[in-house]
Design a protein around this motif. Structure first.
Motif, PDB file in Angstrom:
ATOM      1  N   ARG A  11       0.825  -1.215   0.000  1.00 48.63           N
ATOM      2  CA  ARG A  11       0.000   0.000   0.000  1.00 48.63           C
ATOM      3  C   ARG A  11       0.853   1.257   0.000  1.00 48.63           C
ATOM      4  NH1 ARG A  11      -3.491  -2.500   4.657  1.00 48.63           N
ATOM      5  NH2 ARG A  11      -4.160  -4.295   3.464  1.00 48.63           N
ATOM      6  N   TRP A  12       1.954   1.245   0.772  1.00 49.59           N
ATOM      7  CA  TRP A  12       2.778   2.446   0.856  1.00 49.59           C
ATOM      8  C   TRP A  12       3.407   2.781  -0.489  1.00 49.59           C
ATOM      9  CZ3 TRP A  12       8.041   2.035   0.076  1.00 49.59           C
ATOM     10  CH2 TRP A  12       8.606   0.768   0.198  1.00 49.59           C
ATOM     11  N   VAL A  13       3.723   1.776  -1.295  1.00 44.47           N
ATOM     12  CA  VAL A  13       4.264   2.016  -2.634  1.00 44.47           C
ATOM     13  C   VAL A  13       3.172   2.618  -3.522  1.00 44.47           C
ATOM     14  CG1 VAL A  13       5.200   0.920  -4.709  1.00 44.47           C
ATOM     15  CG2 VAL A  13       6.000   0.194  -2.448  1.00 44.47           C
ATOM     16  N   GLN A  14       1.969   2.093  -3.426  1.00 40.43           N
ATOM     17  CA  GLN A  14       0.852   2.611  -4.217  1.00 40.43           C
ATOM     18  C   GLN A  14       0.547   4.066  -3.862  1.00 40.43           C
ATOM     19  OE1 GLN A  14      -2.611  -0.057  -4.736  1.00 40.43           O
ATOM     20  NE2 GLN A  14      -1.463  -1.480  -3.439  1.00 40.43           N
ATOM     21  N   ILE A  15       0.562   4.380  -2.569  1.00 41.77           N
ATOM     22  CA  ILE A  15       0.264   5.748  -2.138  1.00 41.77           C
ATOM     23  C   ILE A  15       1.375   6.699  -2.575  1.00 41.77           C
ATOM     24  CG2 ILE A  15      -0.107   7.247  -0.140  1.00 41.77           C
ATOM     25  CD1 ILE A  15      -1.347   4.705   1.240  1.00 41.77           C
ATOM     26  N   ALA A  16       2.626   6.271  -2.463  1.00 41.56           N
ATOM     27  CA  ALA A  16       3.741   7.099  -2.933  1.00 41.56           C
ATOM     28  C   ALA A  16       3.591   7.388  -4.419  1.00 41.56           C
ATOM     29  CB  ALA A  16       5.077   6.411  -2.647  1.00 41.56           C
ATOM     30  N   THR A  17       3.151   6.407  -5.165  1.00 38.24           N
ATOM     31  CA  THR A  17       2.921   6.587  -6.605  1.00 38.24           C
ATOM     32  C   THR A  17       1.825   7.615  -6.855  1.00 38.24           C
ATOM     33  OG1 THR A  17       3.652   4.328  -7.058  1.00 38.24           O
ATOM     34  CG2 THR A  17       2.302   5.403  -8.755  1.00 38.24           C
ATOM     35  N   VAL A  18       0.762   7.564  -6.070  1.00 37.95           N
ATOM     36  CA  VAL A  18      -0.334   8.532  -6.207  1.00 37.95           C
ATOM     37  C   VAL A  18       0.181   9.949  -5.962  1.00 37.95           C
ATOM     38  CG1 VAL A  18      -2.493   9.350  -5.158  1.00 37.95           C
ATOM     39  CG2 VAL A  18      -2.185   6.921  -5.653  1.00 37.95           C
ATOM     40  N   ILE A  19       0.965  10.131  -4.917  1.00 36.61           N
ATOM     41  CA  ILE A  19       1.478  11.466  -4.604  1.00 36.61           C
ATOM     42  C   ILE A  19       2.424  11.946  -5.697  1.00 36.61           C
ATOM     43  CG2 ILE A  19       2.889  12.797  -2.977  1.00 36.61           C
ATOM     44  CD1 ILE A  19       1.565  11.072  -0.747  1.00 36.61           C
ATOM     45  N   LYS A  20       3.262  11.054  -6.234  1.00 39.32           N
ATOM     46  CA  LYS A  20       4.152  11.436  -7.341  1.00 39.32           C
ATOM     47  C   LYS A  20       3.338  11.824  -8.571  1.00 39.32           C
ATOM     48  CE  LYS A  20       6.828   7.783  -6.951  1.00 39.32           C
ATOM     49  NZ  LYS A  20       7.897   6.792  -7.179  1.00 39.32           N
TER      50      LYS A  20
END
Length: 83
Positions: A11-20
């Motif tokens: 999930r943390w990778v997915q959220i980081a991708t969203v913010i990027k």
């Protein structure tokens, strides 16, 4: 981008991708603050440790920088990568 709870990526990778992606789209400009741990917890429904991992990942990638007591802000490098 919606967070998929059963996805192959954490999930943390997915959220980081969203913010990027939001940075790429211009929703967060250079030197503008990105969501805090608390805001990430509220928006994505994840634990505080997960939100912390998101911000650590973004700092490690040079997308954001931290200002103690104020939060995390978009770096010049984040927008330079768009060009």
């Amino acid at each position: 981008m919606a967070i998929e709870w059963r996805a192959n990526q954490p999930r943390w990778v997915q959220i980081a991708t969203v913010i990027k992606q939001r940075i790429d789209q211009g929703l967060y400009a250079v030197d503008e603050q990105v969501p805090s741990e608390h805001q990430i917890v509220q928006e994505f429904g994840v634990a505080r440790g997960t939100a912390r991992k998101v911000l650590v990942r973004l700092r490690e990638e040079g997308v954001v920088y931290a200002v103690r007591g104020l939060g995390n802000f978009v770096t010049n490098q984040a927008t330079d990568d768009q060009r």
